[in-house]
Write a protein that holds these residues in place. Structure first.
Motif, PDB file in Angstrom:
ATOM      1  N   ARG A 130       9.517  48.361 -45.138  1.00  0.00           N
ATOM      2  CA  ARG A 130      10.649  47.654 -44.552  1.00  0.00           C
ATOM      3  C   ARG A 130      11.924  48.372 -44.932  1.00  0.00           C
ATOM      4  NH1 ARG A 130      13.125  41.551 -45.263  1.00  0.00           N
ATOM      5  NH2 ARG A 130      13.819  42.441 -47.263  1.00  0.00           N
TER       6      ARG A 130
ATOM      7  N   ILE B 264      19.259  45.879 -31.682  1.00  0.00           N
ATOM      8  CA  ILE B 264      19.380  44.423 -31.640  1.00  0.00           C
ATOM      9  C   ILE B 264      20.831  44.065 -31.383  1.00  0.00           C
ATOM     10  CG2 ILE B 264      19.694  44.296 -34.160  1.00  0.00           C
ATOM     11  CD1 ILE B 264      18.010  41.705 -34.104  1.00  0.00           C
TER      12      ILE B 264
ATOM     13  N   GLY C  36      21.002  38.725 -32.355  1.00  0.00           N
ATOM     14  CA  GLY C  36      19.555  38.865 -32.480  1.00  0.00           C
ATOM     15  C   GLY C  36      18.794  38.393 -31.265  1.00  0.00           C
TER      16      GLY C  36
ATOM     17  N   THR D 108      16.469  42.368 -28.221  1.00  0.00           N
ATOM     18  CA  THR D 108      16.006  43.542 -28.950  1.00  0.00           C
ATOM     19  C   THR D 108      15.375  44.522 -27.972  1.00  0.00           C
ATOM     20  OG1 THR D 108      13.860  42.512 -29.408  1.00  0.00           O
ATOM     21  CG2 THR D 108      15.580  42.255 -31.081  1.00  0.00           C
TER      22      THR D 108
ATOM     23  N   THR E  74       9.426  45.979 -36.008  1.00  0.00           N
ATOM     24  CA  THR E  74      10.236  44.819 -35.652  1.00  0.00           C
ATOM     25  C   THR E  74      11.625  44.964 -36.257  1.00  0.00           C
ATOM     26  OG1 THR E  74       8.279  43.381 -35.615  1.00  0.00           O
ATOM     27  CG2 THR E  74      10.434  42.314 -35.743  1.00  0.00           C
TER      28      THR E  74
ATOM     29  N   ALA F  10      15.285  43.171 -37.054  1.00  0.00           N
ATOM     30  CA  ALA F  10      15.844  41.839 -37.269  1.00  0.00           C
ATOM     31  C   ALA F  10      17.150  41.998 -38.027  1.00  0.00           C
ATOM     32  CB  ALA F  10      14.870  40.972 -38.061  1.00  0.00           C
ATOM     33  N   ARG F  11      17.953  40.963 -38.000  1.00  0.00           N
ATOM     34  CA  ARG F  11      19.228  41.021 -38.723  1.00  0.00           C
ATOM     35  C   ARG F  11      19.522  39.672 -39.350  1.00  0.00           C
ATOM     36  NH1 ARG F  11      23.599  42.902 -34.704  1.00  0.00           N
ATOM     37  NH2 ARG F  11      25.042  42.394 -36.418  1.00  0.00           N
ATOM     38  N   ASP F  12      20.298  39.728 -40.434  1.00  0.00           N
ATOM     39  CA  ASP F  12      20.774  38.533 -41.108  1.00  0.00           C
ATOM     40  C   ASP F  12      22.284  38.685 -41.221  1.00  0.00           C
ATOM     41  OD1 ASP F  12      21.519  36.503 -42.841  1.00  0.00           O
ATOM     42  OD2 ASP F  12      19.732  36.701 -44.083  1.00  0.00           O
TER      43      ASP F  12
ATOM     44  N   VAL G 188      20.714  44.598 -41.504  1.00  0.00           N
ATOM     45  CA  VAL G 188      19.719  44.739 -40.445  1.00  0.00           C
ATOM     46  C   VAL G 188      18.468  45.357 -41.067  1.00  0.00           C
ATOM     47  CG1 VAL G 188      20.594  46.989 -39.696  1.00  0.00           C
ATOM     48  CG2 VAL G 188      19.281  45.586 -38.114  1.00  0.00           C
ATOM     49  N   TYR G 189      17.321  44.929 -40.565  1.00  0.00           N
ATOM     50  CA  TYR G 189      16.038  45.357 -41.122  1.00  0.00           C
ATOM     51  C   TYR G 189      15.191  46.038 -40.051  1.00  0.00           C
ATOM     52  CZ  TYR G 189      17.424  41.808 -44.531  1.00  0.00           C
ATOM     53  OH  TYR G 189      18.114  41.055 -45.453  1.00  0.00           O
TER      54      TYR G 189
ATOM     55  N   GLN H 211      11.121  46.368 -39.932  1.00  0.00           N
ATOM     56  CA  GLN H 211       9.782  46.208 -40.477  1.00  0.00           C
ATOM     57  C   GLN H 211       8.848  47.145 -39.736  1.00  0.00           C
ATOM     58  OE1 GLN H 211       8.620  44.243 -43.087  1.00  0.00           O
ATOM     59  NE2 GLN H 211       6.712  45.381 -42.768  1.00  0.00           N
TER      60      GLN H 211
END
Length: 124
Positions: free
Chosen positions: A18, A50, A54, A57, A68, A70-72, A78-79, A81
């Motif tokens: 990740r 993204i 979010g 994508t 995958t 994703a973001r927070d 941002v990630y 995986q």
């Protein structure tokens, strides 16, 4: 905005990693975010992106179903995986930010800010 990518490393084929990209300096939610990668002797290529919320994508065909994004926004991060890794995923991975936060761009030239890159090596 300043971007700091991390999480790369050496992993066997079939394994997972990740990646994280931490942003600072400006409002993170003002940006769409993306991951690109560059292998030795090759051009930088789009991996995933993204939009600011979010909600949208997009992925390169080569990673669909395995990676995958994703973001927070609360953590300004941002990630990416990455599962079922293959030797051909070996590259330096870069995160990037685009101020056109509602849309996704797949051309590296469209991005305003870049992180420093993190090395991902997948052994066979």
């Amino acid at each position: 905005v300043q971007l700091q990518a991390s999480g790369g490393g050496l992993v066997q084929a079939g394994g997972s990693l990740r990646l994280s990209c931490a942003a600072s300096g400006r409002t993170f939610s003002n940006y769409a975010m993306a991951w690109f990668r560059q292998a030795p002797g090759k051009e930088r290529e789009f991996v995933a992106a993204i939009t600011w919320s979010g909600a949208i994508t997009d992925y390169a065909d080569s990673v669909k179903g395995r990676f995958t994004i994703a973001r927070d926004n609360a953590k300004n991060t941002v990630y990416l995986q990455m599962n079922s890794l293959k030797p051909e995923d070996t590259a330096v991975y870069y995160c990037a930010a685009d101020s056109r936060r509602y849309t996704i761009q797949t051309d590296a030239l469209e991005y305003d800010y870049w992180g420093q890159g993190t090395q991902v090596t997948v052994s066979s």
